[in-house]
Design a protein around this motif. Structure first.
Motif, PDB file in Angstrom:
ATOM      1  N   ALA A 263     112.791  21.902   4.872  1.00 25.95           N
ATOM      2  CA  ALA A 263     113.408  21.243   6.256  1.00 25.95           C
ATOM      3  C   ALA A 263     113.724  19.736   5.855  1.00 25.95           C
ATOM      4  O   ALA A 263     114.411  18.977   6.443  1.00 25.95           O
ATOM      5  CB  ALA A 263     112.163  21.251   7.193  1.00 25.95           C
ATOM      6  N   LYS A 264     112.771  19.373   4.908  1.00 24.96           N
ATOM      7  CA  LYS A 264     113.045  17.647   4.470  1.00 24.96           C
ATOM      8  C   LYS A 264     114.399  17.591   3.871  1.00 24.96           C
ATOM      9  O   LYS A 264     115.425  16.694   4.113  1.00 24.96           O
ATOM     10  CB  LYS A 264     112.003  17.438   3.464  1.00 24.96           C
ATOM     11  CG  LYS A 264     112.078  15.794   3.215  1.00 24.96           C
ATOM     12  CD  LYS A 264     110.709  15.436   2.627  1.00 24.96           C
ATOM     13  CE  LYS A 264     110.557  14.023   2.276  1.00 24.96           C
ATOM     14  NZ  LYS A 264     109.409  13.548   1.546  1.00 24.96           N
ATOM     15  N   LEU A 311     109.248  23.216   9.669  1.00 24.57           N
ATOM     16  CA  LEU A 311     108.962  21.759  10.034  1.00 24.57           C
ATOM     17  C   LEU A 311     107.599  21.473   9.909  1.00 24.57           C
ATOM     18  O   LEU A 311     107.222  20.169   9.552  1.00 24.57           O
ATOM     19  CB  LEU A 311     109.169  21.645  11.688  1.00 24.57           C
ATOM     20  CG  LEU A 311     110.798  21.499  11.914  1.00 24.57           C
ATOM     21  CD1 LEU A 311     110.687  21.396  13.469  1.00 24.57           C
ATOM     22  CD2 LEU A 311     111.314  20.182  11.404  1.00 24.57           C
ATOM     23  N   LYS A 312     106.590  22.391   9.859  1.00 20.51           N
ATOM     24  CA  LYS A 312     105.414  22.010   9.462  1.00 20.51           C
ATOM     25  C   LYS A 312     105.157  21.634   8.086  1.00 20.51           C
ATOM     26  O   LYS A 312     103.918  20.900   7.778  1.00 20.51           O
ATOM     27  CB  LYS A 312     104.296  23.004  10.062  1.00 20.51           C
ATOM     28  CG  LYS A 312     103.899  23.192  11.572  1.00 20.51           C
ATOM     29  CD  LYS A 312     103.076  24.100  11.838  1.00 20.51           C
ATOM     30  CE  LYS A 312     103.058  24.449  13.425  1.00 20.51           C
ATOM     31  NZ  LYS A 312     102.463  25.762  13.834  1.00 20.51           N
ATOM     32  N   LYS A 313     106.045  22.288   7.294  1.00 18.07           N
ATOM     33  CA  LYS A 313     105.838  21.746   5.715  1.00 18.07           C
ATOM     34  C   LYS A 313     106.196  20.250   5.496  1.00 18.07           C
ATOM     35  O   LYS A 313     105.870  19.932   4.324  1.00 18.07           O
ATOM     36  CB  LYS A 313     106.761  22.732   4.982  1.00 18.07           C
ATOM     37  CG  LYS A 313     106.262  24.197   5.032  1.00 18.07           C
ATOM     38  CD  LYS A 313     107.243  25.015   4.325  1.00 18.07           C
ATOM     39  CE  LYS A 313     106.960  26.529   4.376  1.00 18.07           C
ATOM     40  NZ  LYS A 313     107.841  27.638   3.859  1.00 18.07           N
ATOM     41  N   ILE A 314     106.705  19.617   6.486  1.00 15.99           N
ATOM     42  CA  ILE A 314     107.105  18.070   6.267  1.00 15.99           C
ATOM     43  C   ILE A 314     105.715  17.586   6.758  1.00 15.99           C
ATOM     44  O   ILE A 314     105.286  17.751   7.822  1.00 15.99           O
ATOM     45  CB  ILE A 314     108.241  17.704   7.290  1.00 15.99           C
ATOM     46  CG1 ILE A 314     109.449  18.272   6.718  1.00 15.99           C
ATOM     47  CG2 ILE A 314     108.228  16.221   6.972  1.00 15.99           C
ATOM     48  CD1 ILE A 314     110.667  17.923   7.712  1.00 15.99           C
ATOM     49  N   PRO A 317     104.133  12.909   9.637  1.00 15.10           N
ATOM     50  CA  PRO A 317     104.540  13.029  11.113  1.00 15.10           C
ATOM     51  C   PRO A 317     105.769  12.376  11.551  1.00 15.10           C
ATOM     52  O   PRO A 317     106.565  12.884  12.123  1.00 15.10           O
ATOM     53  CB  PRO A 317     103.279  12.600  11.883  1.00 15.10           C
ATOM     54  CG  PRO A 317     101.956  12.625  11.017  1.00 15.10           C
ATOM     55  CD  PRO A 317     102.375  12.465   9.557  1.00 15.10           C
ATOM     56  N   ALA A 318     105.843  11.025  10.915  1.00 11.99           N
ATOM     57  CA  ALA A 318     107.043  10.206  11.144  1.00 11.99           C
ATOM     58  C   ALA A 318     108.299  11.062  10.831  1.00 11.99           C
ATOM     59  O   ALA A 318     109.330  11.029  11.502  1.00 11.99           O
ATOM     60  CB  ALA A 318     106.955   9.174  10.507  1.00 11.99           C
ATOM     61  N   GLU A 319     108.087  11.610   9.524  1.00 11.60           N
ATOM     62  CA  GLU A 319     109.373  12.421   8.880  1.00 11.60           C
ATOM     63  C   GLU A 319     109.600  13.442   9.599  1.00 11.60           C
ATOM     64  O   GLU A 319     110.887  13.916  10.062  1.00 11.60           O
ATOM     65  CB  GLU A 319     109.081  12.800   7.473  1.00 11.60           C
ATOM     66  CG  GLU A 319     109.382  11.400   6.507  1.00 11.60           C
ATOM     67  CD  GLU A 319     108.936  11.962   5.205  1.00 11.60           C
ATOM     68  OE1 GLU A 319     108.295  12.985   4.902  1.00 11.60           O
ATOM     69  OE2 GLU A 319     109.602  11.277   4.178  1.00 11.60           O
ATOM     70  N   ARG A 320     108.648  14.368  10.231  1.00  6.89           N
ATOM     71  CA  ARG A 320     108.841  15.335  10.788  1.00  6.89           C
ATOM     72  C   ARG A 320     109.552  15.091  12.185  1.00  6.89           C
ATOM     73  O   ARG A 320     110.379  15.701  12.558  1.00  6.89           O
ATOM     74  CB  ARG A 320     107.520  16.199  11.309  1.00  6.89           C
ATOM     75  CG  ARG A 320     107.533  17.642  11.390  1.00  6.89           C
ATOM     76  CD  ARG A 320     106.184  18.016  11.642  1.00  6.89           C
ATOM     77  NE  ARG A 320     105.363  17.924  10.996  1.00  6.89           N
ATOM     78  CZ  ARG A 320     103.982  17.472  10.946  1.00  6.89           C
ATOM     79  NH1 ARG A 320     103.716  17.240  12.353  1.00  6.89           N
ATOM     80  NH2 ARG A 320     103.001  17.049  10.132  1.00  6.89           N
ATOM     81  N   GLN A 321     108.962  14.030  13.005  1.00 10.19           N
ATOM     82  CA  GLN A 321     109.774  13.569  14.080  1.00 10.19           C
ATOM     83  C   GLN A 321     111.134  13.211  13.877  1.00 10.19           C
ATOM     84  O   GLN A 321     111.977  13.628  14.827  1.00 10.19           O
ATOM     85  CB  GLN A 321     108.865  12.434  14.963  1.00 10.19           C
ATOM     86  CG  GLN A 321     107.540  13.011  15.369  1.00 10.19           C
ATOM     87  CD  GLN A 321     107.721  14.062  16.449  1.00 10.19           C
ATOM     88  OE1 GLN A 321     108.472  13.911  17.084  1.00 10.19           O
ATOM     89  NE2 GLN A 321     107.009  15.230  16.197  1.00 10.19           N
ATOM     90  N   ALA A 323     113.177  14.252  11.672  1.00  7.58           N
ATOM     91  CA  ALA A 323     113.804  15.684  11.661  1.00  7.58           C
ATOM     92  C   ALA A 323     114.182  16.324  12.720  1.00  7.58           C
ATOM     93  O   ALA A 323     115.504  16.838  13.080  1.00  7.58           O
ATOM     94  CB  ALA A 323     113.087  16.726  10.608  1.00  7.58           C
ATOM     95  N   ILE A 324     113.095  16.509  13.677  1.00 10.70           N
ATOM     96  CA  ILE A 324     113.271  16.928  15.217  1.00 10.70           C
ATOM     97  C   ILE A 324     114.408  16.142  15.887  1.00 10.70           C
ATOM     98  O   ILE A 324     115.425  16.978  16.452  1.00 10.70           O
ATOM     99  CB  ILE A 324     112.146  16.972  15.857  1.00 10.70           C
ATOM    100  CG1 ILE A 324     111.001  18.025  15.184  1.00 10.70           C
ATOM    101  CG2 ILE A 324     112.264  17.618  17.129  1.00 10.70           C
ATOM    102  CD1 ILE A 324     109.729  17.936  15.625  1.00 10.70           C
ATOM    103  N   LYS A 325     114.397  14.949  15.869  1.00  9.35           N
ATOM    104  CA  LYS A 325     115.160  14.075  16.578  1.00  9.35           C
ATOM    105  C   LYS A 325     116.636  14.324  15.811  1.00  9.35           C
ATOM    106  O   LYS A 325     117.810  14.312  16.564  1.00  9.35           O
ATOM    107  CB  LYS A 325     114.962  12.518  16.129  1.00  9.35           C
ATOM    108  CG  LYS A 325     115.590  11.626  17.165  1.00  9.35           C
ATOM    109  CD  LYS A 325     114.861  10.263  17.089  1.00  9.35           C
ATOM    110  CE  LYS A 325     115.850   9.376  17.611  1.00  9.35           C
ATOM    111  NZ  LYS A 325     115.746   7.918  17.288  1.00  9.35           N
ATOM    112  N   LEU A 326     116.788  14.349  14.572  1.00 12.65           N
ATOM    113  CA  LEU A 326     118.100  14.515  14.002  1.00 12.65           C
ATOM    114  C   LEU A 326     118.828  15.860  14.595  1.00 12.65           C
ATOM    115  O   LEU A 326     119.698  16.058  14.477  1.00 12.65           O
ATOM    116  CB  LEU A 326     118.118  14.567  12.390  1.00 12.65           C
ATOM    117  CG  LEU A 326     119.370  14.606  11.635  1.00 12.65           C
ATOM    118  CD1 LEU A 326     120.286  13.632  11.888  1.00 12.65           C
ATOM    119  CD2 LEU A 326     118.944  14.860   9.992  1.00 12.65           C
TER     120      LEU A 326
END
Lengths: 510, 348
Positions: A263-264, A311-314, A317-321, A323-326
């Motif tokens: 995901a990253k 997504l959970k593998k990121i 939390p900031a990076e995950r958010q 990614a979701i935003k992207l």
């Protein structure tokens, strides 16, 4: 240059010695004898002065370097003599290497000259390789010594390679010596200890040189081509054994593998393309062929970012958010591009197709109210995808808010109908309600119901009024039978029984 | 919007005991207020009842409510209750004895009841009436089934298997089919309430029940009809594997398929057989009741007898509520299994 390799005391004593030697020469003294006899300090002084003189260009007979003093009992004089011996070795080595370089450039030279120079070079290297000699030099001296030592081996090898093979004795050739050295060196790297990255680099160079030597021996006829081929294969086999396992300093090397969650990676990949995607989405027209090539990759990366498990593998939390935003930013743009690429037809977009798929799958299950647990899981998943697509299509302006609500309402209604009854394959819980068979299956029972009714009626166990009522509903059910012949037969049976009931009931009434 | 599978906590179904009043007097009745305990009795006004139902629906998100009692049609406002539930988008099942179902009542409920569940206890009028505690019960229920089927409603008949009616089981099933039943529930007699005092009269043996289930399986095959054994038939006494068509159920208390029961006053119980009150939805929170210690105790209960059985966590020792009522604790063995424990063979 002198000041770079010599300490102050060494210079001072050297000059003092030079004065002494000069006087000795003046008075015709035997310098060689002076260097070899008498007290130790005298021998060292003379030797050092002679060496210094030769460096400065005065032709004085060379004398053998004095024995190096024991390190522990070093006096000022002995330190000076050892230091000068080390210095001599440095200068001798330098001279010999210059000779060898000259021979190498000449290419056509007397092999004996080359052999002698090689011998001397090796002698100097042997001296300077001893820590007791090396430590007596200052920093600059040591650096110079090490540089010259490093240059020696390859230069020797180069000159050796140029010496014409004038012998039929394979063992006497420098090429064969090189090959043996190479095999000996490789032996230490194929043990269970393994080898470091640096050792492998050096070994690779040795093997390359050895293969050249093999070629030369074959050309000279000292080994056959087949033997040469075997030697080369052997070299390759040994090399493959060396590199079979990772270098022992693997984790310290720069090519250590780092796990980057998919995901990253997808977020990074898409992030780089965001501005381009925006531009394409804003354009009036898009080139379908070009879009087609790119879309598969983009959609694949978007799917990763839409996957909660990935997504959970990121971990951050900031990076995950981010990614979701992207994902939420790009998905509607892709839908818009998709729409344009397909000539503006909503129906042909991938997003709309998921909506169609969900509705088509849910329809029959909702109508019949019969579905297994697996069917419900599958259709719920399809509906979830459809709802996500509707959100994307609405965000991209391809669906209005009203249209979106309409479709979502229909999906909700379908789901409610599907879940109206328990699954047909579910384990009935205690006192659970059943999912009775639909009319379709009940049709088969119709044929058997009439005889049952007759039997019950005849036995007097069934109230005639009830029987009459039942026959009325049976008659209604008969209309659902598609087979006309069968329907007619059943109608006749039902009518007959009803008449009998009427007759009997009328008699009872009277 | 579509939410039932995504909201954090929902419970899809519950039973609502509309009233504790009944015009029948079944010797096998399990109603908990008929146990020798001091169970609260009474009914709320229509408005309060609807308000209470609304709270229960809000808290559970339920989409299926089974109305039972007593006899639901004894309440004059039963139509308002059904209308209320229907307007809330809830699927309604009606469990009643059929004695008060008329063509008019069917018409008034048209399109609002998913399934009617009516007892058909024997093809023999006298036996059905005896097991209903009222003369004329058989004629009423058979007429009710006929009228409901004439109105294209879905009907499931319930056969409570006792020593008294088992011999006529096959013909009773045929009667149900003849009447047009869409399915049959074959429920072994499960002691509790009044039934707890009539065990000797009503309790049949595993052998008798097995013979009846053999017939049931054949009927399923012959008539392509669904027959379910909804009351737990413990695998240590009955070999389920030999039945191709019959479906079996076990205690669902505490699971996502639990039938939490709401009584007329708003008290919530683990199921309609258990007398344990977890709380009252008019004052309390449903989920706090679900998470309460008594409910956890109910859910966790495993009889010692069942230790080592490979189906221990599936069968759970039969009916925990019957164990609670007849033997004093949910951790006790189902009284049926207890009575025939010497014949039990635990699946290995």
């Amino acid at each position: 240059m002198l000041h770079r390799i010599l300490s102050f005391w060494t210079v001072f004593l050297g000059l003092a010695g030079l004065l002494v030697v000069a006087l000795m020469v003046l008075f015709g003294a035997d310098l060689v004898r002076a260097a070899r006899t008498g007290p130790k300090w005298k021998r060292a002084l003379v030797t050092a002065a002679v060496s210094l003189a030769s460096v400065l260009g005065f032709p004085i007979p060379s004398v053998q370097a004095a024995d190096p003093p024991p390190a522990e009992s070093a006096s000022v004089a002995s330190v000076a003599s050892v230091a000068v011996s080390s210095v001599a070795a440095v200068f001798d080595l330098k001279i010999e290497l210059e000779k060898l370089a000259a021979l190498k450039s000449q290419r056509d030279f007397n092999p004996k000259t080359a052999a002698e120079s090689i011998r001397k070079t090796k002698a100097c290297v042997a001296i300077l390789s001893q820590p007791s000699h090396l430590s007596k030099l200052n920093d600059a001296g040591r650096t110079e010594a090490k540089r010259l030592i490093a240059e020696s081996a390859p230069l020797i090898a180069s000159v050796k390679a140029l010496i014409p093979i004038g012998t039929t004795n394979l063992a006497q050739t420098p090429q064969w010596e090189l090959i043996l050295d190479t095999w000996r060196a490789s032996g230490t790297l194929t043990t269970v200890k393994g080898s470091t990255g640096a050792q492998r680099v050096e070994m690779k160079k040795k093997f390359d040189l050895a293969k050249n030597a093999i070629g030369e021996l074959a050309l000279a006829g000292l080994i056959s081509n087949a033997e040469a081929g075997l030697l080369v294969i052997d070299a390759d086999v040994i090399w493959s054994r060396i590199i079979a396992s990772p270098p022992t300093d693997y984790n310290k090397t720069c090519y250590e593998m780092v796990y980057i969650p998919p995901a990253k990676r997808s977020a990074q990949w898409l992030g780089k393309r965001l501005e381009l995607v925006k531009k394409v989405a804003a354009a009036d027209k898009v080139a379908p062929a070009a879009i087609d090539k790119v879309m598969g990759n983009i959609n694949a990366h978007l799917a990763v970012l839409a996957n909660d498990v990935e997504l959970k593998k990121i971990r951050t939390p900031a990076e995950r958010q981010a990614a979701i935003k992207l994902h939420d930013e790009i998905a509607p743009l892709i839908a818009k591009i998709d729409f344009k690429a397909l000539g503006g037809r909503l129906g042909a977009t991938a997003g709309w197709k998921t909506v169609q798929t969900a509705i088509l799958a849910a329809g029959p299950l909702a109508r019949t109210h019969r579905s297994t647990s697996a069917q419900r899981v599958a259709v719920t998943k399809q509906m979830k995808t459809a709802i996500a697509s509707i959100a994307t299509l609405t965000a991209s302006g391809l669906l209005s808010a009203a249209e979106s609500e309409l479709i979502l309402g229909e999906l909700a209604r379908l789901k409610k109908e599907i879940y109206r009854d328990p699954p047909t394959d579910s384990k009935v819980s205690c006192y659970d309600m059943m999912a009775p068979d639909p009319v379709g299956d009940a049709t088969k029972r119709l044929e058997k119901r009439i005889p049952l009714l007759r039997k019950l009626f005849d036995s007097g166990k069934l109230n005639p009024l009830v029987a009459g009522n039942v026959l009325q509903s049976v008659s209604a059910d008969i209309t659902t039978i598609k087979n006309a012949k069968k329907a007619q037969a059943l109608r006749k049976q039902a009518a007959t029984l009803l008449q009998e009931i009427d007759r009997k009931f009328s008699r009872l009434e009277k | 919007m579509i939410n039932s599978n995504e909201s954090p906590r929902t419970h899809d179904a519950f039973v609502f005991e509309v009233t504790q009043r009944c015009n029948h007097d079944c010797p096998h009745c399990y109603n908990c207020w008929k146990n020798d305990i001091d169970y609260p009795e009474g009914e709320l006004s229509t408005a309060d009842t609807l308000d209470m139902l609304g709270r229960m629906l809000d808290q559970t998100g339920a989409s299926l409510v089974s109305l039972t009692g007593g006899e639901p049609f004894l309440r004059d406002d039963i139509y308002q209750i059904v209308d209320f539930l229907h307007d809330r988008g809830v699927t309604v099942n009606m469990i009643c004895n059929g004695s008060l179902i008329t063509e008019e009542s069917i018409a008034r409920m048209a399109g609002k009841i998913s399934i009617y569940e009516l007892p058909l206890l024997s093809v023999e009028r006298e036996i059905h009436d005896q097991l209903s505690g009222r003369v004329g019960a058989f004629d009423d229920v058979t007429m009710a089934v006929a009228n409901l089927k004439a109105a294209s409603e879905r009907v499931v008949t319930v056969f409570v298997a006792t020593r008294l009616n088992l011999p006529a089981w096959e013909e009773t099933a045929e009667l149900a089919i003849a009447l047009g039943a869409d399915g049959i529930m074959f429920n072994r007699f499960n002691p509790g309430g009044t039934g707890g005092r009539n065990i000797e009269m009503l309790q049949s043996s595993p052998a008798e029940l097995t013979e009846a289930m053999d017939i049931a399986d054949r009927i399923c095959e012959e008539y392509e009809l669904s027959i379910s054994c909804s009351i737990a038939m413990p695998p240590c006494l009955f070999d389920h594997s030999q039945y191709k068509k019959l479906t079996f159920g076990f205690c669902a208390a505490g699971t996502s398929r639990a039938y939490y029961t709401l009584d007329p006053l708003g008290n919530v119980r683990p199921c309609n057989h258990s007398p344990t009150i977890l709380g009252n939805v008019r004052q309390g929170d449903f989920w706090e009741m679900v998470d309460s210690a008594p409910m956890k105790n109910f859910f966790d209960a495993r009889p010692e007898f069942c230790g080592g059985c490979k189906l221990e966590n599936e069968c759970l020792g039969g009916c925990k509520a019957a164990a609670e009522v007849c033997c004093g604790s949910v951790w006790q063995l189902d009284p049926f299994v207890k009575a025939f424990a010497d014949q039990a063979v635990k699946p290995a």
